[in-house]
Design a protein around this motif. Structure first.
Motif, PDB file in Angstrom:
ATOM      1  N   THR A   5     -19.249   7.131   5.937  1.00  0.00           N
ATOM      2  CA  THR A   5     -17.752   7.716   6.241  1.00  0.00           C
ATOM      3  C   THR A   5     -16.922   7.012   5.257  1.00  0.00           C
ATOM      4  OG1 THR A   5     -18.124   7.189   8.460  1.00  0.00           O
ATOM      5  CG2 THR A   5     -16.090   7.572   7.815  1.00  0.00           C
ATOM      6  N   PRO A   6     -16.103   7.689   4.258  1.00  0.00           N
ATOM      7  CA  PRO A   6     -15.106   7.350   3.333  1.00  0.00           C
ATOM      8  C   PRO A   6     -14.255   6.127   3.862  1.00  0.00           C
ATOM      9  CG  PRO A   6     -14.952   9.542   3.541  1.00  0.00           C
ATOM     10  CD  PRO A   6     -15.769   9.112   4.733  1.00  0.00           C
ATOM     11  N   PRO A   7     -14.166   5.060   3.404  1.00  0.00           N
ATOM     12  CA  PRO A   7     -13.204   3.956   3.411  1.00  0.00           C
ATOM     13  C   PRO A   7     -11.846   4.490   3.753  1.00  0.00           C
ATOM     14  CG  PRO A   7     -14.182   3.563   1.497  1.00  0.00           C
ATOM     15  CD  PRO A   7     -15.067   4.831   1.897  1.00  0.00           C
ATOM     16  N   THR A   8     -11.011   3.945   4.477  1.00  0.00           N
ATOM     17  CA  THR A   8      -9.697   4.248   4.660  1.00  0.00           C
ATOM     18  C   THR A   8      -8.903   2.859   4.516  1.00  0.00           C
ATOM     19  OG1 THR A   8      -9.778   4.099   7.239  1.00  0.00           O
ATOM     20  CG2 THR A   8     -10.084   6.279   6.173  1.00  0.00           C
ATOM     21  N   ALA A   9      -7.541   3.045   4.101  1.00  0.00           N
ATOM     22  CA  ALA A   9      -6.509   2.036   4.290  1.00  0.00           C
ATOM     23  C   ALA A   9      -5.262   2.648   4.515  1.00  0.00           C
ATOM     24  CB  ALA A   9      -6.642   1.643   2.819  1.00  0.00           C
ATOM     25  N   HIS A  10      -4.258   1.841   4.839  1.00  0.00           N
ATOM     26  CA  HIS A  10      -3.060   2.410   5.083  1.00  0.00           C
ATOM     27  C   HIS A  10      -1.864   1.416   4.486  1.00  0.00           C
ATOM     28  CE1 HIS A  10      -3.598  -0.741   8.312  1.00  0.00           C
ATOM     29  NE2 HIS A  10      -2.321  -1.076   8.156  1.00  0.00           N
ATOM     30  N   VAL A  11      -0.735   1.999   4.487  1.00  0.00           N
ATOM     31  CA  VAL A  11       0.187   1.008   3.512  1.00  0.00           C
ATOM     32  C   VAL A  11       0.889   0.258   4.507  1.00  0.00           C
ATOM     33  CG1 VAL A  11       2.272   1.573   2.198  1.00  0.00           C
ATOM     34  CG2 VAL A  11       0.605   3.257   2.096  1.00  0.00           C
ATOM     35  N   ARG A  12       1.092  -0.926   3.544  1.00  0.00           N
ATOM     36  CA  ARG A  12       2.129  -2.120   4.351  1.00  0.00           C
ATOM     37  C   ARG A  12       3.122  -2.520   3.208  1.00  0.00           C
ATOM     38  NH1 ARG A  12      -0.156  -5.409   9.519  1.00  0.00           N
ATOM     39  NH2 ARG A  12      -1.290  -3.668  10.424  1.00  0.00           N
ATOM     40  N   TYR A  13       4.331  -2.860   3.716  1.00  0.00           N
ATOM     41  CA  TYR A  13       5.121  -3.507   2.776  1.00  0.00           C
ATOM     42  C   TYR A  13       4.995  -4.994   2.897  1.00  0.00           C
ATOM     43  CZ  TYR A  13       9.420  -4.974   0.478  1.00  0.00           C
ATOM     44  OH  TYR A  13      10.293  -5.623  -0.450  1.00  0.00           O
ATOM     45  N   ALA A  14       4.924  -5.649   1.639  1.00  0.00           N
ATOM     46  CA  ALA A  14       4.905  -7.185   1.618  1.00  0.00           C
ATOM     47  C   ALA A  14       5.724  -7.683   0.765  1.00  0.00           C
ATOM     48  CB  ALA A  14       3.419  -7.471   0.972  1.00  0.00           C
ATOM     49  N   ARG A  34     -14.066  -2.960   6.894  1.00  0.00           N
ATOM     50  CA  ARG A  34     -14.871  -3.776   5.992  1.00  0.00           C
ATOM     51  C   ARG A  34     -15.174  -2.802   4.897  1.00  0.00           C
ATOM     52  NH1 ARG A  34     -16.979  -8.561   4.725  1.00  0.00           N
ATOM     53  NH2 ARG A  34     -18.537  -8.734   3.503  1.00  0.00           N
ATOM     54  N   LEU A  35     -15.021  -3.402   3.526  1.00  0.00           N
ATOM     55  CA  LEU A  35     -15.489  -2.598   2.363  1.00  0.00           C
ATOM     56  C   LEU A  35     -16.268  -3.467   1.623  1.00  0.00           C
ATOM     57  CD1 LEU A  35     -15.128  -0.033   0.600  1.00  0.00           C
ATOM     58  CD2 LEU A  35     -13.509  -1.429  -0.639  1.00  0.00           C
ATOM     59  N   ASP A  36     -17.524  -2.749   1.100  1.00  0.00           N
ATOM     60  CA  ASP A  36     -18.412  -3.308   0.305  1.00  0.00           C
ATOM     61  C   ASP A  36     -18.614  -2.375  -0.746  1.00  0.00           C
ATOM     62  OD1 ASP A  36     -19.078  -6.002   1.238  1.00  0.00           O
ATOM     63  OD2 ASP A  36     -19.153  -4.941   2.775  1.00  0.00           O
ATOM     64  N   ARG A  39     -18.636  -4.395  -6.884  1.00  0.00           N
ATOM     65  CA  ARG A  39     -18.338  -5.792  -6.791  1.00  0.00           C
ATOM     66  C   ARG A  39     -16.922  -6.034  -5.790  1.00  0.00           C
ATOM     67  NH1 ARG A  39     -17.796  -6.790 -13.098  1.00  0.00           N
ATOM     68  NH2 ARG A  39     -17.421  -8.951 -12.549  1.00  0.00           N
ATOM     69  N   LEU A  40     -16.481  -4.886  -5.527  1.00  0.00           N
ATOM     70  CA  LEU A  40     -15.174  -5.017  -4.542  1.00  0.00           C
ATOM     71  C   LEU A  40     -15.633  -5.523  -3.012  1.00  0.00           C
ATOM     72  CD1 LEU A  40     -12.251  -4.882  -4.406  1.00  0.00           C
ATOM     73  CD2 LEU A  40     -12.453  -2.653  -3.696  1.00  0.00           C
ATOM     74  N   HIS A  41     -15.183  -6.484  -2.388  1.00  0.00           N
ATOM     75  CA  HIS A  41     -15.462  -6.869  -1.229  1.00  0.00           C
ATOM     76  C   HIS A  41     -14.327  -7.141  -0.518  1.00  0.00           C
ATOM     77  CE1 HIS A  41     -19.772  -6.896  -2.016  1.00  0.00           C
ATOM     78  NE2 HIS A  41     -19.642  -7.660  -3.134  1.00  0.00           N
TER      79      HIS A  41
END
Ligand SMILES: [Zn+2]
Length: 91
Positions: A5-14, A34-36, A39-41
């Motif tokens: 499944t393609p990894p997903t992310a959502h937006v947050r203001y920091a 979790r994403l591996d 070289r990105l973990h």
């Protein structure tokens, strides 16, 4: 071909860790799982461009687009889809 499944992310203001005229907060991408990838973990809940502890706030802002160049670039490179929903709590 892979069936992952393609990894997903959502937006947050920091807010920026350092308050100042030249350093403002930004809209970052938070991993929904979790994403591996190469070289990105990242763990679920991590900001894509940097570990979570380097940020203040991280208010969910799923309705806007990320403006952190590093986050956007990483998302494109690793095939991360930006979604407008946050993952359910307690998982
Ligand atoms: Zn970022």
């Amino acid at each position: 071909m892979t069936e992952t499944t393609p990894p997903t992310a959502h937006v947050r203001y920091a807010y920026s860790p350092r308050q100042g005229a030249s350093s403002r907060g930004g809209y970052h991408l938070l991993m929904n799982q979790r994403l591996d990838s190469g070289r990105l973990h990242r763990d679920a809940g991590d900001v894509l461009c940097q570990p979570r502890r380097d940020f203040w706030g991280l208010e969910p802002r799923p309705e806007v687009a990320a403006d952190c160049t590093a986050c956007v670039r990483l998302a494109e490179r690793h095939g991360i889809t930006t979604v407008q929903t946050c993952p359910p709590r307690g998982k």
